[in-house]
Write an enzyme that holds these catalytic residues in place. Sequence first.
Site, PDB file in Angstrom:
ATOM      1  N   TYR A  56      21.565   6.145  19.057  1.00 39.58           N
ATOM      2  CA  TYR A  56      20.438   6.368  19.951  1.00 39.58           C
ATOM      3  C   TYR A  56      20.818   5.900  21.351  1.00 39.58           C
ATOM      4  CZ  TYR A  56      17.816   6.682  15.532  1.00 39.58           C
ATOM      5  OH  TYR A  56      17.372   7.004  14.273  1.00 39.58           O
ATOM      6  N   HIS A 125      23.823   6.083   8.403  1.00 38.47           N
ATOM      7  CA  HIS A 125      22.872   7.030   8.981  1.00 38.47           C
ATOM      8  C   HIS A 125      22.911   8.383   8.276  1.00 38.47           C
ATOM      9  CE1 HIS A 125      20.762   7.823  13.103  1.00 38.47           C
ATOM     10  NE2 HIS A 125      20.063   8.258  12.094  1.00 38.47           N
ATOM     11  N   SER A 205       9.739   9.563  10.576  1.00 37.51           N
ATOM     12  CA  SER A 205       9.023  10.701  11.179  1.00 37.51           C
ATOM     13  C   SER A 205       7.745  11.055  10.433  1.00 37.51           C
ATOM     14  CB  SER A 205       9.949  11.922  11.251  1.00 37.51           C
ATOM     15  OG  SER A 205      11.086  11.652  12.020  1.00 37.51           O
ATOM     16  N   PRO A 206       6.894  10.077  10.110  1.00 32.86           N
ATOM     17  CA  PRO A 206       5.658  10.380   9.398  1.00 32.86           C
ATOM     18  C   PRO A 206       4.665  11.189  10.230  1.00 32.86           C
ATOM     19  CG  PRO A 206       5.611   8.124  10.164  1.00 32.86           C
ATOM     20  CD  PRO A 206       6.997   8.636  10.430  1.00 32.86           C
ATOM     21  N   LEU A 207       4.929  11.273  11.544  1.00 30.28           N
ATOM     22  CA  LEU A 207       4.067  12.063  12.431  1.00 30.28           C
ATOM     23  C   LEU A 207       4.718  13.392  12.806  1.00 30.28           C
ATOM     24  CD1 LEU A 207       2.721   9.209  14.739  1.00 30.28           C
ATOM     25  CD2 LEU A 207       1.732  10.142  12.655  1.00 30.28           C
ATOM     26  N   GLY A 208       5.666  13.830  11.959  1.00 31.24           N
ATOM     27  CA  GLY A 208       6.290  15.134  12.213  1.00 31.24           C
ATOM     28  C   GLY A 208       6.979  15.216  13.554  1.00 31.24           C
ATOM     29  N   ARG A 209       7.705  14.149  13.902  1.00 28.25           N
ATOM     30  CA  ARG A 209       8.412  14.069  15.194  1.00 28.25           C
ATOM     31  C   ARG A 209       7.458  14.334  16.364  1.00 28.25           C
ATOM     32  NH1 ARG A 209      13.463  13.116  13.871  1.00 28.25           N
ATOM     33  NH2 ARG A 209      14.103  13.689  11.782  1.00 28.25           N
ATOM     34  N   PHE A 211       4.697  16.065  16.349  1.00 26.56           N
ATOM     35  CA  PHE A 211       3.889  17.278  16.258  1.00 26.56           C
ATOM     36  C   PHE A 211       2.502  16.980  15.702  1.00 26.56           C
ATOM     37  CE2 PHE A 211       2.325  21.086  14.134  1.00 26.56           C
ATOM     38  CZ  PHE A 211       2.450  22.026  15.152  1.00 26.56           C
TER      39      PHE A 211
END
Length: 330
Positions: A56, A125, A205-209, A211
């Site tokens: 990152y 990773h 990513s529980p928030l859909g990255r 979205f």
Amino acid sequence: MKFTHIGIDRCQVSAVALGCAGMTDLYGQRDDQESIATIHAALDAGLNFLDTADMYGPFSNERLIADAIHDRRDRAFIATKFGTLRDADDKQKRGTCGRPDYVKSSCDGSLKRLGIDTIDLYYQHRVDGAVPIEETVGAMKELVEAGKVRYLGLSEASVATLTRAQSVHRIDSLQTEYSIWSRDAEDIGVIDYCRQHGILFVACSPLGRGFLTGQITSFDDLAEDDYRRHSPRFQGENFQKNLEVLAELQAVAHAHGRTPAQLALAWLMKKQPQMVPLFGTKKVKYLRENLQAFDFTLSEAEMQQIAKVAPESAFAGGRYTDELMKLLNA
């Protein structure tokens, strides 16, 4: 703050983790002052689980976390990762690496950048198909024995790989994308495997990255250097279809006085209460909003509403390009 545990010694970690990747790149412009304020607000709220990786930035994300925790190391549980290669100049992905010598040098680099003596949780990773997982985990085991790492993890690994890895050393955590719009972790059996073997499942990513927050309504909302521009789910007809599904989810959320992000996080905790959601944000406002999702539990009726408007097959497009998808679940 609710807590769970990791490892055979049952080390206490917060039941939600903060993903720091977007604070330095991938998701548009950076604001170090606001990002550090967000990390501090998370720690003040009792969230101690911070997630980063050497790729990152590359490398700058770990340095940012070092700046944020230098005077509060005892309050932070730091997870970082190795194995995804990026060029420091043009930031392009260059593949994966799981060679033992690379594992050890990567760990030393992360320790230096983070300004700490021991990494709490060290992940591979992405699995390197060219190097037997036993060799990679063997090197990771040596890091534990040397006191440089406390717990070991894999990311986006299959049940077969987890089983082989565990023949060398206990794997304490698996990090894999899982959310209302990414459900393949259910199909490949990794969630059940982790539950059966006492492995902490971290749902990234529980928030859909981003979205599922409802903040992205057009492809033009994505900055020129935002990697989501290359994701099939954010392109063309896929994006338009996904917006239609999102509108249905927003209606359910608003009917119950919640934001779509809160709904998505609450869905995950109701669906799989034994896992840790790993959401990313670089703003204090959204951190506090997201944490409110853990103050309530969705009813069965609400879960049925969500299942009706957003079944497993509702969202269009792959998580990544076909080339990158081949690297997953190895």
